[in-house]
Each structure stands twice: as structure tokens, then as C-alpha cells.
Design an enzyme around this catalytic site. Structure first.
Site: not given
Lengths: 245, 463
Positions: B211, B214, B233, B236, B359
Site C-alpha cells: 500500500c 501505509c 489494503c 487503511c 542496468d
């Protein structure tokens, strides 16, 4: 045929830049050496049973995720350090490596405590150290090159000059871009900034960890493996780095 | 008199001309040159957009989505400035404006349609007034240029703060919900209802598993594609925002069809990721007020482009060219090519130039295992490009038989190896900076093969 167990710490949180490739590499090589490898994932609040673990691996994560694992890891810290003292093979990459020190200060100034296993600290800066990196590292009495890719905002400094780095920087930044050191090596533990992932293109580093596991367990490995493809890839990157590309 | 502006346009146009002549794509240099001569050139030329400028950003699907938007605008007989694929940095966008304008810098256009690299969004917003910003999704891609994905999202968030830009967002992407709850911004969401292709548990890389508010791990009811899906979530109550443009009745085979609210859409494209691109384009077009029929016509007549499954016929063999640039896209391509049971050679060129991303570790976040699991249909895997060794190592550790892994670093040799042999088809996968060379090689081989078969036909007839 024996079974070696590797604890893979917080794979959902700490897996940046292909770090999970290190697990794939160890698992496959142990299989080719004639044994079995079990990768056991350890998540938040999971118990760590050191009796049944032959190695521990933890990859990198973003600052937010690093904070999340710190609290959980703190509970396991005393036991873990004892195991490392006893020679438990372990690989800590990037954010996980930073956690081994005393503190990490982000570039915004927030200070996070580290586990304090080693007397080193990390200062975060906004400008990141990014690029291919070439090291020289002595793992089993022989100096060999190690290739990888680094991407970190943190600069890590040793506060105890007795600490031994994983390698010395030939091209790239390493711990802080200043003192030529890269990572830390303590007994069978390697802490490093190298992604890439580290092990597949550096089979000698993978074998250092596997041999340590085998020795502790008293098992023998089959004949050396055919690393033609791995060595080609290693040499290709090395040439590219040395050519300044 | 704006001597410096005219000078900059002239220099830019000449640079475009000469770099084309030299066989280059000529995308960034002319813009960079013109900006050095007259820094406000982009702002000045963007003043010639009569109606509005919309920009499209995000990790995947920028090019396809903006090309479809261009079709829709064209269908409505409006003029527009549009930058080409790959020219999505501020310098490339400047080049596109220079190319479109006349020598006095006065030619007017109805719309500006810009595909913009994520990190370049703030820069662009400082120079051009923008009506709407479409974000396709946020996936792992070229992370090394930005550090982490969070940074990328934050800089875009900061850039749109306190503006009146309208945001068109993906309701199924938990990372896009960063933009939720931001006051003062007008957000419109597009997304898919439940589909028959949804996955309840999939092993692909999932960047947005936690999330954004949170940090708690998200719970998914279903995945549509990669981390896109129906999430919530538990801590929250963060969950998918309500969809303004809701797609349902998705069908992916033999081609894409679905409904957006009540509007039926059909397209010759394939793959769930393209269904998202289409949905994104339709949503933006609806917000811009284009009539439904023109949207339907433009989408249904728009065909796949270079590198997005382009087909070549060489000596009677089907050869498909596919651009790959991140784990999700590579996984999709591997799923598509392994579904085809004909025996084949697979070629992959991996480069690590700046435009590919320096990369290359992303190949370890992709599931090459998909290829290894179906290796009985694959004669050889040919590894090519500047990082041919890395792709070979990745395939070996995915479980691909090393005896059938061939390393040919040079593209020409690698492609020749992939096309020869007893295989029926060949798949040519390539990262961005090798794509144009691969395409040139294939075109040349195709022409040569055609000429030879014509000649032999002629010889048979005359003999």
C-alpha cells in the site's frame, strides 16, 4: 544427496534489481553439484530456525521497505549475529548490507538505526552512485575479479579500520566512491552493493558460499561445473567496463 | 524580429535533414541544438497549438496509446504535432515541434499529442501548457535512471500539484493511486471489470504489492495483468478508485474486443497489455470530446507497428520482430511465442545503452522459465547484443539446455543463425537500441530472399 536450506529474507519487500537471481543461481548450482537446495522464504513475524538453515540471503529494498524490515529483524538480531560468528554463510545486498551497520541517515536527514553487527555507518545523498562496477576480491586465497551493477544513494564508511571489505574497486564507486573499498567480508558473510544480480556472473563467489555450506554440513560436492557461459558473460561485462562503456 | 528563433528553427531543420541523410533517426540532437540557440523555442512553438496539448506518460504502452490517439485525431480531420516513438525526452519533443513548423515558426496546429518519458514530465510542464495528462501504468523499467520507482512517481506528483491539469489514470494500478486524494486535481479513472483472463495467483514481478499510504501488503482479489487488478489494503482501506471509464466483456482472441461503458470497441491488436492501451486511448479521447464513431473507426483500423510484432517472410519462414524492454513486456512476449507450437528459433538481443537502461538485471525479474518450460518446441536460443552473455546465463539458470544456447554477439550473425535451419518460424526479440538494426537486417534478408525466389522461378520457366 543432501538438502541444503537457504533462508530468503523478506522476498516481497527486499528484492530490487533482480536480486532474486542470486537464489535461482544457488539453487541451480547446488542441484548441479548433486544435492538439493530448498529456498525457505522468511516473512514478517516468521520464526527463524537456525538449526535447519545453511545460509541466509537478503536483497535490497527502497527506504520505505527497509524501515519495515528493520523492526522485525531486530528481534532476530542476537541469534543471527551468533550464527554469523559461528560461520553461517550469508549474503546481504545493498539495503540489507546497510542494515548491518550502526546507522543509516537518509538524504532528508532521518536517521534509522542499524542492527549494529559491524562498526560502519551509511550516509544517504540525493545523487545516486549508478553504473557497472568491477572489483578485485580475494575469497579463497586467490585474487579474482567480480562484476556487477551498483545503484545506491547511500555512502558507507568503516568506523573500524580492522573491517575487511568484500573487494577493492577497479572501476566504479563501491562503498562511498572515495576510499576504494566495496562491501564487507566477515567469515562467511558477504555484504555488498553489487546487484546484477551478483552470483550468476560471478560463479566463484557463488561457489565460495556453496563450499562453505557444504563444509559446515560435512558433505562433498561433485566435480567442478562447466562455467563456460558464466565466464563468457563475466568477461564480456569486464571488457565493457574496462573500455569505459 | 525574432532572429534567434528563426536561426534555431533553421539549424534544427538542417540537423534533422543531415542526420536523416547519415541514416540516423535524428531525434534528440536537432532539438538540443535548437534549444541551445534559443532556449524558449519549445514554449514559443507550443503557442501555435490552437486547441490543447495532451501528454501520455507511464512505463508501458506510451507509444501504442499515443499512436492510437493520433489515429483518432486524424479520423476527426484535425491537425496535430506528435513526437515519434523513442523521442520522448524534452529534446526529442523539441525536435518534433521543429519538424512540424515552418521556417517562420508560425504554422498552427489543432492539437499537441506528446508521448513523454516519466522523468521528463516536470520539465515539459514548465515549458508547455498542458490540458490533460494520461498515465498508463508504473512498472519496473529503466530504474537505473531514476533510482527507485517511488522517486519517479513523486516527481510527477510534485509537478502536477497546484495546476489545473486533468489526470486520466489507471484505476487498476495500485501505484497510480498515489495521485488519489490529491486536492484540486481533476482525476478520471479507467479500468477493467472482472475478465475471464484474470489470475488469482500469479508469479510475475509485482512492483506495487504494498500500500502506498501505509506500507501494508495489499490483498488482491484478482490480477488482470502484472500488478494491475482488484486490490485492497486490509489496514487503511485503500482500494481501487471508482472507474469513470469501465471496460467489460473483454475478449482477447482472435483479436481484442470489449465495451467501454456502453461503447463497443474492436481492434486487430492482441494481448491484455494492448487492451489497456486501447482503453487508455478511448478514455482520453472521450475526455477530449471526440465522437464515439470516430473513436471506434480509428481503433478498429489501426494496425500493429514496427517492433510490436512486425512480420517478415524470409525463404518461406515467418519471422516476427518484437521489442522487449522490461520484465512484464518480455513475459508477455514469451507467453505469446510459446503458445505457438510450431518449431522455432528464438533470438534475443540485449543491449545496455542509455536508452535501453544501463542496468540489465531486469532480465532476472522476467520469467525466462516460460521459455525453458516449452524448450521442446525450440531448436536454438540465440543470444545477441552487447550483453549476449547475460541473456545466455539467464536462460541457462531458467533451465534451458545449455547445448542449445548459442551466443552470437553480433546482430547480423545472430539473426542469420536464427533464420537458417529446419525451424518453421523465428522470433527476433530485441531491446530498444538494437531494434532498428535488427529491422534493417530483416528487411534486407526479406528483399534478398524475394529476389532470389523470383530469379529461380524465372530460371525454371525459361529452362
Amino acid at each position: 544427496m543432501e538438502s541444503l536450506v537457504i533462508a530468503y529474507m523478506y522476498p516481497n519487500l527486499m528484492n530490487l534489481y533482480g536480486d532474486r537471481g542470486n537464489m535461482v543461481c544457488l539453487e541451480k548450482r547446488i542441484g548441479w553439484y548433486g544435492h538439493q537446495c530448498e529456498v525457505r522464504t522468511v516473512n514478517h513475524n516468521d520464526r527463524l530456525d537456525f538449526q535447519r538453515i545453511d545460509m541466509l540471503f537478503m536483497g535490497g529494498g527502497s527506504d520505505r521497505e527497509q524501515g519495515l524490515v528493520y523492526n522485525d529483524l531486530l528481534v532476530k538480531a542476537d541469534k543471527l549475529m551468533q550464527e554469523i560468528e559461528d560461520g553461517l554463510p550469508a549474503l546481504f545486498v545493498c539495503g540489507a548490507y546497510q542494515l548491518l551497520g550502526t546507522s543509516y541517515q537518509s538524504h532528508e536527514g532521518t536517521v534509522l538505526n542499524g542492527l549494529g553487527f559491524f562498526d560502519l555507518h551509511t550516509l544517504g545523498q540525493k545523487e545516486r552512485l549508478i553504473g557497472n562496477i568491477l572489483l578485485e576480491s580475494e575469497l579463497e586465497g586467490e585474487l579474482k575479479t567480480v562484476v556487477g551493477f551498483e545503484n545506491h544513494g547511500g555512502r558507507t564508511y568503516f568506523d573500524d579500520e580492522q573491517l575487511k571489505p568484500f573487494g577493492t574497486v577497479v572501476k566504479g564507486y563501491g562503498n562511498n566512491g572515495e576510499d576504494g573499498r566495496e562491501g564487507i567480508r566477515y567469515k562467511n558473510l558477504i555484504g555488498t552493493y553489487l546487484h546484477g544480480p551478483l552470483l550468476p556472473k560471478n560463479p566463484h563467489v557463488a561457489d565460495f558460499l556453496i563450499k562453505a555450506m557444504a563444509q559446515r554440513r560435512g558433505i562433498t560436492l561433485s566435480e567442478p561445473l562447466d562455467d563456460t557461459i558464466e565466464n563468457f558473460a563475466h568477461q564480456q561485462v569486464k571488457n565493457r567496463i574496462l573500455a569505459g562503456k | 524580429m525574432k532572429i534567434r528563433l528563426y536561426l534555431a528553427i533553421l539549424a534544427g531543420k538542417m540537423a534533422i535533414f543531415f542526420s536523416r541523410l547519415a541514416g540516423n533517426q535524428g531525434t534528440n540532437f536537432p532539438g538540443r541544438l535548437a534549444r541551445r540557440i534559443y532556449p524558449p523555442i519549445l514554449t514559443e512553438l507550443a503557442g501555435n497549438i490552437l486547441r490543447e496539448t495532451v501528454i501520455i506518460t507511464g512505463t508501458n504502452g506510451k507509444t501504442t496509446t499515443s499512436n492510437m490517439m493520433a489515429e483518432i485525431i486524424k479520423e476527426n480531420n484535425f491537425s496535430y504535432v506528435h513526437n515519434r516513438a523513442g523521442a520522448n525526452m524534452i529534446t526529442g519533443i523539441t525536435t518534433a515541434f521543429i519538424q512540424a513548423t515552418n521556417l517562420s515558426g508560425k504554422r498552427e496546429f489543432d492539437y499537441g499529442l506528446l508521448e513523454v518519458d516519466e522523468a521528463n514530465v516536470p520539465l515539459l510542464l514548465q515549458e508547455i501548457p498542458v490540458k490533460a495528462l494520461l498515465i498508463t501504468n508504473f512498472f519496473r523499467d529503466q530504474l537505473d535512471r531514476f533510482g527507485e520507482l517511488d522517486n519517479t512517481i513523486n516527481i510527477i506528483k510534485e509537478a502536477v500539484q497546484d495546476t489545473d491539469i486533468e489526470l486520466i489514470l489507471n484505476a487498476d494500478d495500485p501505484l497510480v493511486s498515489h495521485f488519489q486524494n490529491q486536492t484540486g486535481l481533476n482525476c478520471w479513472y479507467f479500468g477493467f471489470d472482472d475478465t475471464v483472463y484474470d489470475d488469482i495467483a500469479s508469479a510475475e514481478s509485482r512492483e506495487g504489492r504494498h500500500c502506498v499510504f501505509c506500507g501494508h501488503e495489499l490483498v488482491y482479489e484478482r490480477f488482470h495483468y502484472a500488478q494491475l487488478g482488484k486490490y485492497s489494503c486490509p489496514q487503511c482501506q485503500n482500494q481501487n478508485p471508482a472507474r469513470d471509464f469501465s471496460a467489460h466483456g473483454l475478449n482477447l482472441s482472435p483479436a481484442i474486443s470489449f465495451q467501454v461503458n456502453n461503447l463497443p470497441i474492436q481492434s486487430p491488436y492482441q494481448g491484455f497489455y494492448n487492451a489497456y492501451n486501447i482503453l487508455a486511448a478511448v478514455s482520453l479521447a472521450k475526455r477530449m470530446g471526440f465522437p464515439d464513431e470516430t473513436i471506434q473507426t480509428a481503433i478498429s483500423s489501426y494496425h500493429p507497428q514496427a517492433g510490436r510484432m512486425e512480420k517478415f517472410i524470409i525463404n518461406g519462414k515467418t519471422v516476427l520482430l518484437i521489442l522487449v524492454k522490461n520484465p512484464t513486456g518480455l513475459n508477455q512476449s514469451l507467453v505469446a511465442l510459446t503458445q505457438e507450437t510450431a518449431n522455432k528459433n528464438v533470438f534475443m538481443a540485449l543491449n545496455d545503452n542509455a536508452a535501453d537502461g544501463r542496468d540489465i538485471s531486469w532480465i532476472w525479474d522476467a520469467d525466462l522459465e516460460i521459455l525453458a518450460n516449452r524448450q521442446e518446441d525450440i531448436n536454438y536460443l540465440i543470444c545477441s547484443g552487447l550483453r549476449s552473455g547475460d541473456i545466455a546465463v539467464r536462460a541457462k539458470y531458467a533451465g534451458f539446455d545449455p547445448a542449445r544456447i548459442v551466443i552470437k554477439t553480433r546482430l547480423q550473425e545472430g539473426i542469420a543463425r536464427a533464420v537458417e535451419g529446419s525451424n518453421d518460424t523465428a522470433y527476433i526479440l530485441s531491446t530498444y537500441t538494437a531494434l532498428f538494426t535488427c529491422r534493417q537486417i530483416l528487411l534486407k534478408m526479406q528483399t534478398k530472399a524475394k529476389r532470389q525466389s523470383n530469379q529461380s522461378q524465372y530460371q525454371r520457366q525459361s529452362g
